[in-house]
Design a protein around this motif. Structure first.
Motif, PDB file in Angstrom:
ATOM      1  N   GLY A  43       0.831  -1.195   0.000  1.00  0.00           N
ATOM      2  CA  GLY A  43       0.000   0.000   0.000  1.00  0.00           C
ATOM      3  C   GLY A  43       0.865   1.243   0.000  1.00  0.00           C
ATOM      4  N   ILE A  44       0.410   2.297  -0.683  1.00  0.00           N
ATOM      5  CA  ILE A  44       1.090   3.595  -0.654  1.00  0.00           C
ATOM      6  C   ILE A  44       0.444   4.407   0.459  1.00  0.00           C
ATOM      7  N   VAL A  45       1.246   4.805   1.445  1.00  0.00           N
ATOM      8  CA  VAL A  45       0.720   5.547   2.593  1.00  0.00           C
ATOM      9  C   VAL A  45       0.969   7.035   2.358  1.00  0.00           C
ATOM     10  N   ALA A  46      -0.122   7.811   2.318  1.00  0.00           N
ATOM     11  CA  ALA A  46       0.011   9.262   2.142  1.00  0.00           C
ATOM     12  C   ALA A  46       0.501   9.872   3.451  1.00  0.00           C
ATOM     13  N   TYR A  47       1.470  10.798   3.322  1.00  0.00           N
ATOM     14  CA  TYR A  47       2.012  11.458   4.509  1.00  0.00           C
ATOM     15  C   TYR A  47       1.864  12.960   4.315  1.00  0.00           C
TER      16      TYR A  47
END
Length: 335
Positions: free
Chosen positions: A203-207
């Protein structure tokens, strides 16, 4: 098709490279020359089987049913020193983090880590030399040339180790899939029983400030995984490529936090001691079920040498604090 059947991280392929073309033993003739010297060209090399990195790929599903890969043969050399045409190369595109190994010996041949990187997996045969190479002062008109070199046939294995910034480490049912579904757009299967996750999910985790990092949910470790129990070594290898390990222990564990943490560490250490040098963060999951008194008691059980946060994915408790800790750990690793 579920993600489980789409995710392929291991393929075994029979690779056959092309034979080299034969050199020509032609002697030069034209209307002015009845008995010219040698002008036979070299044969073309046989086609290689080549592996190429592609950053857009996450799985080797496209290679799953490709059991035989056959490159083209080189053409023979011609007159007037013409070199034969090179055999057709076969190019296998693979995700970054793919390791190639010889299936018979187990020897690691190379690893693909960059987009567009190409490596020869099975080399094509060299083309034979034409007769002009063999001309000497005493042998003015050699009537022989070299045959082309045979191609090779071999079984090779392509094996993917996921490249991710954060790898989730924990026993089955520690809440790893739930966390991934909350912090990213990934939609892993979630159920309240062990081994729901049979393949790694990414998963790509938005920061903050439009930044992001990649998180991999790796199938649950059980005691004895390093000896191949449960899902074992096949999945432990994915942890090798993550730069930060997030250990996840549920608040309702039957052991103490320290006990569970030390078992997870022992499994990693027995599998590969180098994993012990990776930065670690510890998350105690399902902590929404703890009252304040129990929370304070459990905080005393936390190992002293690892950053720790109590979270609840379902209640969104301390998720931003966890992201901050992970971001700090990732960038400390890069720096």
């Amino acid at each position: 098709m579920s993600q489980g059947s789409n995710f392929v991280d291991y393929v075994k392929i029979n690779c056959r490279s092309g034979h080299g073309g034969a050199g020509s033993s032609h002697l030069h003739r034209d209307k002015f020359t009845a008995k010219g010297g040698p002008d036979g060209g070299d044969g073309g090399r046989g086609g290689h089987v080549i592996v190429k990195g592609n950053a857009q790929l996450w799985t080797m599903l496209h290679l799953k049913f490709r059991k035989h890969v056959i490159a083209g043969n080189g053409d023979s050399g011609g007159s007037s020193l013409r070199t034969g045409k090179t055999g057709r190369d076969e190019i296998l595109e693979v995700p970054l983090g793919t390791i190639a190994r010889n299936a018979e010996t187990g020897e690691i041949l190379f690893e693909i880590t960059k987009d567009g990187e190409t490596r020869i997996l099975t080399e094509g045969g060299r083309g034979g030399q034409g007769n002009w190479h063999f001309k000497t002062p005493t042998l003015q008109t050699p009537r022989f040339s070299q045959p082309g070199e045979e191609g090779k046939e071999e079984w090779n294995v392509l094996e993917l180790k996921i490249l991710a910034d954060v790898g989730l480490v924990g026993f089955p049912n520690a809440g790893k899939s739930t966390l991934l579904s909350v912090v990213s757009a990934a939609k892993p299967e979630i159920a309240d029983y062990a081994f729901t996750t049979l393949v790694p999910n990414l998963g790509i985790v938005a920061y903050r400030d439009n930044r992001s990092f990649v998180m991999a949910d790796i199938p649950g470790i059980i005691e004895g995984a390093s000896q191949g129990k449960g899902l074992g070594i096949r999945f432990l290898r994915h942890i090798e490529r993550n730069s930060v390990l997030l250990f996840m222990i549920p608040a309702d564990t039957s052991r103490t936090i320290k006990e569970e943490y030390s078992i997870l560490l022992r499994e990693l250490n027995e599998y590969n001691a180098e994993l012990m040098h990776k930065p670690r963060v510890l998350a105690i999951t399902k902590s929404d079920m703890l009252d304040e008194e129990l929370l304070q008691e459990m905080k005393k059980e936390v190992p002293a040498n690892v950053p720790c946060v109590f979270i609840s994915s379902v209640a969104q408790k301390n998720i931003n604090e966890l992201k901050d800790m992970l971001w700090a750990a990732i960038n400390q690793q890069i720096g």
